[in-house]
Motif scaffolding. Structure first.
Motif, short mmCIF file in Angstrom:
data_model
loop_
_atom_site.label_atom_id
_atom_site.label_comp_id
_atom_site.label_asym_id
_atom_site.label_seq_id
_atom_site.Cartn_x
_atom_site.Cartn_y
_atom_site.Cartn_z
N ASP A 77 33.25 -28.07 -44.56
CA ASP A 77 32.80 -27.70 -43.28
C ASP A 77 32.66 -26.20 -43.38
O ASP A 77 33.84 -25.77 -42.95
N ARG A 78 31.35 -24.92 -42.85
CA ARG A 78 30.91 -24.35 -41.96
C ARG A 78 31.99 -23.80 -41.20
O ARG A 78 31.79 -24.46 -39.68
N ARG A 101 41.66 -27.69 -35.39
CA ARG A 101 40.27 -28.05 -35.03
C ARG A 101 39.82 -28.27 -34.35
O ARG A 101 40.24 -29.61 -33.68
N VAL A 133 35.98 -24.51 -34.59
CA VAL A 133 34.76 -24.92 -34.76
C VAL A 133 34.19 -24.55 -36.36
O VAL A 133 33.67 -24.14 -36.43
N THR A 134 33.34 -25.51 -36.00
CA THR A 134 32.54 -25.82 -37.15
C THR A 134 30.85 -25.67 -36.45
O THR A 134 30.71 -26.29 -36.91
N SER A 135 30.70 -25.70 -35.18
CA SER A 135 29.52 -25.59 -35.02
C SER A 135 29.65 -24.27 -33.70
O SER A 135 30.36 -24.08 -32.90
N GLU A 136 27.67 -23.18 -33.84
CA GLU A 136 28.10 -22.80 -32.78
C GLU A 136 28.15 -23.21 -31.07
O GLU A 136 28.33 -22.11 -29.88
N ARG A 137 27.55 -24.19 -30.75
CA ARG A 137 28.03 -24.51 -29.29
C ARG A 137 29.17 -25.02 -28.75
O ARG A 137 29.54 -24.22 -28.29
N ASP A 138 30.11 -25.68 -29.22
CA ASP A 138 31.76 -25.20 -29.67
C ASP A 138 31.76 -23.85 -29.55
O ASP A 138 33.50 -24.04 -29.12
N PHE A 139 31.38 -23.17 -30.82
CA PHE A 139 32.28 -21.95 -30.87
C PHE A 139 31.97 -21.44 -29.08
O PHE A 139 32.61 -20.61 -28.52
N GLU A 140 31.12 -21.30 -28.40
CA GLU A 140 30.62 -20.74 -27.81
C GLU A 140 31.03 -21.46 -26.07
O GLU A 140 32.63 -20.26 -25.25
N ALA A 188 33.15 -21.40 -37.95
CA ALA A 188 31.41 -21.02 -37.30
C ALA A 188 32.30 -19.78 -36.25
O ALA A 188 31.91 -18.88 -35.78
#
Length: 172
Positions: free
Chosen positions: A54-55, A171, A11-18, A57
């Motif tokens: 895209d970074r 992804r 994933v590329t966002s912290e919210r999605d990573f959580e 996460a």
């Protein structure tokens, strides 16, 4: 072609990573191996991700998951079934399954035709539960969004040279 290298979901966002880390924990409680990976660990598994604009996460790696050529598998399975006498009907709409007691006795098409056979295979993907529900059969098949990935990676040679495992990635 079967690949047994595991699958990396990133994933590329912290919210999605959580969210995927939480899901991985739930899967582990059921005995399914899901490994939460930091961004650095994702890049170590799949170095080509370093060229993404895209970074990353973080992600979840499923080491026992396999991937393969679904088209080839389906085509070869169909050919094998045809050699064994299976008749395939394409371009028809199945309206209902008819029963006699606990057995399917016929398949009713939308045009009224009824097809009789010694055995039936339910292979309608996410439409399968709709035909089975009137029979009191509930199966855990749900429509899901399929994933493929296209990343801007820079020079093709760099991406090819930096792909260590060729790990299938998804992804989210």
């Amino acid at each position: 072609m079967l690949l047994s290298r595991g699958i990396l979901h990133f994933v590329t966002s912290e919210r999605d990573f959580e969210a995927i880390a939480h899901h991985a924990e739930a899967m582990r409680s059921l005995g399914v191996d899901r490994q939460v990976k930091t961004a650095a660990e994702c890049l170590a598994l799949e170095p080509a991700l370093a060229y993404s604009e895209d970074r990353v996460a973080g992600g979840v790696y499923a080491p026992q998951d396999e991937s393969g050529d679904a088209y080839r598998f389906t085509r070869e399975l169909g050919a094998l079934a045809a050699r064994k006498g299976v008749e395939f009907r394409h371009g028809v709409h199945v309206e209902a399954l008819e029963t006699a007691g606990d057995l399917v006795s016929a398949v009713r098409m939308a045009d009224g035709e009824r097809v009789f056979a010694d055995a039936y295979v339910m292979a309608l993907g996410s439409s399968s539960p709709l035909l089975l529900r009137p029979l009191g059969i509930h199966i855990p098949v749900y429509p899901l969004k399929g994933y493929s990935i296209t990343l801007p990676l820079g020079p093709a040679e760099a991406a090819a040279a930096n792909t260590s495992l060729g790990t299938p990635i998804a992804r989210s």
